[in-house]
Design a protein around this motif. Structure first.
Motif, PDB file in Angstrom:
ATOM      1  N   ALA A  42       0.818  -1.210   0.000  1.00 22.24           N
ATOM      2  CA  ALA A  42       0.000   0.000   0.000  1.00 22.24           C
ATOM      3  C   ALA A  42       0.855   1.266   0.000  1.00 22.24           C
ATOM      4  CB  ALA A  42      -0.938  -0.008   1.211  1.00 22.24           C
ATOM      5  N   LEU A  43       1.930   1.269   0.780  1.00 24.27           N
ATOM      6  CA  LEU A  43       2.775   2.460   0.846  1.00 24.27           C
ATOM      7  C   LEU A  43       3.441   2.741  -0.500  1.00 24.27           C
ATOM      8  CD1 LEU A  43       4.106   4.735   2.455  1.00 24.27           C
ATOM      9  CD2 LEU A  43       5.884   3.118   3.150  1.00 24.27           C
ATOM     10  N   LYS A  44       3.926   1.713  -1.173  1.00 26.67           N
ATOM     11  CA  LYS A  44       4.556   1.908  -2.474  1.00 26.67           C
ATOM     12  C   LYS A  44       3.553   2.488  -3.475  1.00 26.67           C
ATOM     13  CE  LYS A  44       7.315  -1.112  -4.228  1.00 26.67           C
ATOM     14  NZ  LYS A  44       7.885  -2.400  -4.720  1.00 26.67           N
ATOM     15  N   LYS A  45       2.318   2.032  -3.446  1.00 27.85           N
ATOM     16  CA  LYS A  45       1.307   2.561  -4.359  1.00 27.85           C
ATOM     17  C   LYS A  45       1.047   4.032  -4.088  1.00 27.85           C
ATOM     18  CE  LYS A  45      -2.358   0.028  -5.212  1.00 27.85           C
ATOM     19  NZ  LYS A  45      -3.512  -0.912  -5.051  1.00 27.85           N
ATOM     20  N   LEU A  46       0.992   4.422  -2.812  1.00 30.43           N
ATOM     21  CA  LEU A  46       0.785   5.827  -2.460  1.00 30.43           C
ATOM     22  C   LEU A  46       1.923   6.692  -2.983  1.00 30.43           C
ATOM     23  CD1 LEU A  46      -0.409   5.444   1.246  1.00 30.43           C
ATOM     24  CD2 LEU A  46      -1.708   6.590  -0.551  1.00 30.43           C
ATOM     25  N   VAL A  47       3.144   6.265  -2.703  1.00 32.05           N
ATOM     26  CA  VAL A  47       4.302   7.077  -3.102  1.00 32.05           C
ATOM     27  C   VAL A  47       4.436   7.109  -4.616  1.00 32.05           C
ATOM     28  CG1 VAL A  47       6.807   7.268  -2.951  1.00 32.05           C
ATOM     29  CG2 VAL A  47       5.486   6.653  -0.919  1.00 32.05           C
ATOM     30  N   ARG A  48       4.184   5.987  -5.277  1.00 30.73           N
ATOM     31  CA  ARG A  48       4.257   5.951  -6.739  1.00 30.73           C
ATOM     32  C   ARG A  48       3.238   6.924  -7.344  1.00 30.73           C
ATOM     33  NH1 ARG A  48       3.192   0.853  -7.466  1.00 30.73           N
ATOM     34  NH2 ARG A  48       5.340   0.091  -7.419  1.00 30.73           N
ATOM     35  N   ALA A  49       2.025   6.962  -6.777  1.00 26.33           N
ATOM     36  CA  ALA A  49       1.004   7.876  -7.288  1.00 26.33           C
ATOM     37  C   ALA A  49       1.424   9.328  -7.089  1.00 26.33           C
ATOM     38  CB  ALA A  49      -0.327   7.613  -6.581  1.00 26.33           C
ATOM     39  N   ALA A  50       2.102   9.618  -5.975  1.00 23.55           N
ATOM     40  CA  ALA A  50       2.529  10.990  -5.704  1.00 23.55           C
ATOM     41  C   ALA A  50       3.694  11.410  -6.585  1.00 23.55           C
ATOM     42  CB  ALA A  50       2.906  11.137  -4.235  1.00 23.55           C
ATOM     43  N   THR A  51       4.639  10.500  -6.809  1.00 26.51           N
ATOM     44  CA  THR A  51       5.850  10.874  -7.544  1.00 26.51           C
ATOM     45  C   THR A  51       5.635  10.846  -9.053  1.00 26.51           C
ATOM     46  OG1 THR A  51       6.624   8.578  -7.339  1.00 26.51           O
ATOM     47  CG2 THR A  51       7.418  10.174  -5.714  1.00 26.51           C
ATOM     48  N   THR A  52       5.148   9.737  -9.570  1.00 21.27           N
ATOM     49  CA  THR A  52       4.958   9.663 -11.016  1.00 21.27           C
ATOM     50  C   THR A  52       3.765  10.494 -11.473  1.00 21.27           C
ATOM     51  OG1 THR A  52       3.593   7.663 -10.854  1.00 21.27           O
ATOM     52  CG2 THR A  52       5.978   7.362 -11.053  1.00 21.27           C
ATOM     53  N   GLY A  53       2.773  10.663 -10.605  1.00 23.05           N
ATOM     54  CA  GLY A  53       1.616  11.489 -10.943  1.00 23.05           C
ATOM     55  C   GLY A  53       1.794  12.945 -10.569  1.00 23.05           C
ATOM     56  N   GLU A  54       2.952  13.290 -10.009  1.00 20.01           N
ATOM     57  CA  GLU A  54       3.258  14.669  -9.615  1.00 20.01           C
ATOM     58  C   GLU A  54       2.144  15.249  -8.742  1.00 20.01           C
ATOM     59  OE1 GLU A  54       4.029  16.772 -13.237  1.00 20.01           O
ATOM     60  OE2 GLU A  54       6.044  15.945 -13.434  1.00 20.01           O
ATOM     61  N   ARG A  55       1.798  14.497  -7.693  1.00 17.44           N
ATOM     62  CA  ARG A  55       0.786  14.937  -6.737  1.00 17.44           C
ATOM     63  C   ARG A  55       1.466  15.326  -5.427  1.00 17.44           C
ATOM     64  NH1 ARG A  55      -4.165  15.700  -9.338  1.00 17.44           N
ATOM     65  NH2 ARG A  55      -4.152  14.271 -11.122  1.00 17.44           N
ATOM     66  N   ASP A  56       0.942  16.373  -4.812  1.00 18.31           N
ATOM     67  CA  ASP A  56       1.490  16.840  -3.537  1.00 18.31           C
ATOM     68  C   ASP A  56       0.750  16.245  -2.351  1.00 18.31           C
ATOM     69  OD1 ASP A  56       3.391  18.711  -4.740  1.00 18.31           O
ATOM     70  OD2 ASP A  56       1.591  19.793  -5.369  1.00 18.31           O
ATOM     71  N   LEU A  57      -0.446  15.762  -2.593  1.00 20.68           N
ATOM     72  CA  LEU A  57      -1.230  15.086  -1.558  1.00 20.68           C
ATOM     73  C   LEU A  57      -1.970  13.935  -2.202  1.00 20.68           C
ATOM     74  CD1 LEU A  57      -3.402  16.638   1.265  1.00 20.68           C
ATOM     75  CD2 LEU A  57      -4.378  14.917  -0.236  1.00 20.68           C
ATOM     76  N   VAL A  58      -1.795  12.748  -1.652  1.00 25.90           N
ATOM     77  CA  VAL A  58      -2.527  11.564  -2.102  1.00 25.90           C
ATOM     78  C   VAL A  58      -3.214  10.974  -0.876  1.00 25.90           C
ATOM     79  CG1 VAL A  58      -2.408   9.283  -3.154  1.00 25.90           C
ATOM     80  CG2 VAL A  58      -0.885  11.097  -3.951  1.00 25.90           C
ATOM     81  N   SER A  59      -4.541  10.882  -0.946  1.00 22.87           N
ATOM     82  CA  SER A  59      -5.312  10.398   0.201  1.00 22.87           C
ATOM     83  C   SER A  59      -6.180   9.212  -0.217  1.00 22.87           C
ATOM     84  CB  SER A  59      -6.194  11.521   0.761  1.00 22.87           C
ATOM     85  OG  SER A  59      -6.930  11.083   1.885  1.00 22.87           O
ATOM     86  N   GLN A  60      -6.312   8.277   0.698  1.00 23.17           N
ATOM     87  CA  GLN A  60      -7.140   7.098   0.465  1.00 23.17           C
ATOM     88  C   GLN A  60      -8.256   7.044   1.500  1.00 23.17           C
ATOM     89  OE1 GLN A  60      -5.782   4.082  -2.060  1.00 23.17           O
ATOM     90  NE2 GLN A  60      -6.055   6.221  -2.647  1.00 23.17           N
TER      91      GLN A  60
END
Length: 389
Positions: A144-162
């Motif tokens: 789960a943590l890798k998916k969050l960080v991947r979404a933030a870095t490759t998607g250029e997001r500053d906040l990713v919330s689930q």
């Protein structure tokens, strides 16, 4: 019957807009992708877990966070916020080298308890690129943590919330919890939260990954120090400072907190419902009227129209508009029920749950004005004045 027909037409217009023009709030997908390109270098992450009297749930949740496989540096700071049940001792027995347990200092005036504990965790976190704010009752699936960080870095997001999957083990949980998430998505359509330039901003407090630099640029947690609904306040803070956000439903992030009785669920909603309305009587009145119009009028018009036709009266307009609005409402609720593994046959009862939420909201205001507040973890929020929008 003429008045009811007009109200039914208004409700139908409302549902036509909600279903087709309100950010697809009723959709439950797609969620974070399972794969995708990894970042060239995995950034440092520190999870901040504010915990007050959470000894009972930590053995179910903390190990799932500590066990996350992550290629970069990952640490967890658990902030013991004045617990009296041995929360720190329980966390200590579950500790790995990743875990730091810190006691929260005395809470200053003007700070909400959870936000102060979060701030204490940030203070102890050092300087990671990302902070993961997560609740003590939240469990994380593998990866789960890798998916969050991947979404933030490759998607250029500053906040990713689930938005965590909540428990639906008891009859009351199955009745109220899916509607709670449905109403939250209706207030803050996830696609609008994730759309650059859209004014809608929110987050789900159980799981919020945020860039430390962006949070600091926005003024830090001190800007939302008094927020009872800290997740929505944090999402607004980041987005309105120019940050890019993403919010999704998640099966990888689950809440283990039980709400076995109606009273437990009632308290969960009433604790912050009037705060959501900025302690404004006009907003309270408008909210109750809107809930009645959108949710109560369609079944009322349908049933009244059927009764009138059975008695030989003419109520076809009210019946048609009410039945169509009720049908649209039902269809938009089905995806959430399926997400929670529940029968779609529950969907037509959504108006009854909406009336319960209206009552919870009114009760939240009643508790505020009688000075009782709604105790949470042994604390009762101070009475507040209406806040300008």
């Amino acid at each position: 019957m003429v008045v009811l027909g007009i109200l039914a037409l208004a409700a139908l217009a409302g549902w036509l807009y909600l279903a087709s023009g309100h950010g697809g709030f009723w959709r439950t997908g797609p969620g974070l992708p399972d794969g995708g390109a990894d970042p060239p270098e995995w950034p440092d992450v520190v999870a901040v877990v504010p915990a007050r009297d959470e000894a009972a749930v930590l053995p179910e949740t903390l190990p799932t966070l500590l066990a996350q496989e992550y290629p970069g540096d990952f640490r967890v700071v658990l902030v013991d916020d004045g617990s009296t049940d041995g929360t720190a001792e329980t966390a200590g027995r579950l500790a790995t080298e990743r875990l730091l347990i810190v006691p929260a200092a005395e809470r200053p005036d003007g700070w909400a308890g959870k936000v102060w504990a979060m701030s204490e965790g940030v203070r102890a976190a050092g300087g990671p690129e990302f902070l993961l704010f997560t609740d003590a009752d939240i469990a994380y699936g593998p990866g789960a943590l890798k998916k969050l960080v991947r979404a933030a870095t490759t998607g250029e997001r500053d906040l990713v919330s689930q938005m965590a999957t909540l428990r639906t083990h008891t009859a009351w949980e199955r009745l109220i919890v899916p509607a709670f998430v449905y109403f939250f998505a209706q207030l803050y359509p996830f696609r609008r939260v994730s759309r650059d330039g859209a004014r809608t901003a929110a987050a789900a407090g159980g799981c919020v990954l945020v860039r430390r630099a962006v949070l600091d640029r926005a003024g830090g947690l001190g800007r939302i120090r008094g927020a009872l609904i800290d997740d929505v306040a944090l999402g607004r803070l980041v987005k309105r400072s120019g940050g890019r956000c993403r919010l999704d439903l998640s099966r990888d992030v689950t809440s283990r907190r039980p709400y076995p009785r109606l009273a437990d669920l009632w308290t969960m909603v009433a604790r912050s419902a009037y705060d959501q309305l900025r302690y404004s009587p006009p907003l309270l009145a408008a909210t109750v009227v809107a809930l009645l119009l959108i949710y109560a009028v369609p079944p009322a018009a349908t049933l009244a129209g059927l009764a009138a036709l059975a008695l030989g009266g003419g109520a076809r307009a009210a019946l048609a508009a009410g039945a169509l609005a009720w049908t649209i409402m039902t269809l938009t609720y089905v995806p959430m029920l399926r997400f929670y593994g529940l029968s779609p046959l529950r969907a037509p009862a959504l108006p009854l749950v909406a009336l319960m939420y209206a009552a919870m909201t009114v009760d939240s205001a009643r508790r505020h004005y009688t000075g009782k507040g709604t105790p949470w973890k042994g604390r009762t929020p101070a009475k507040r004045s209406p806040t300008p929008s």
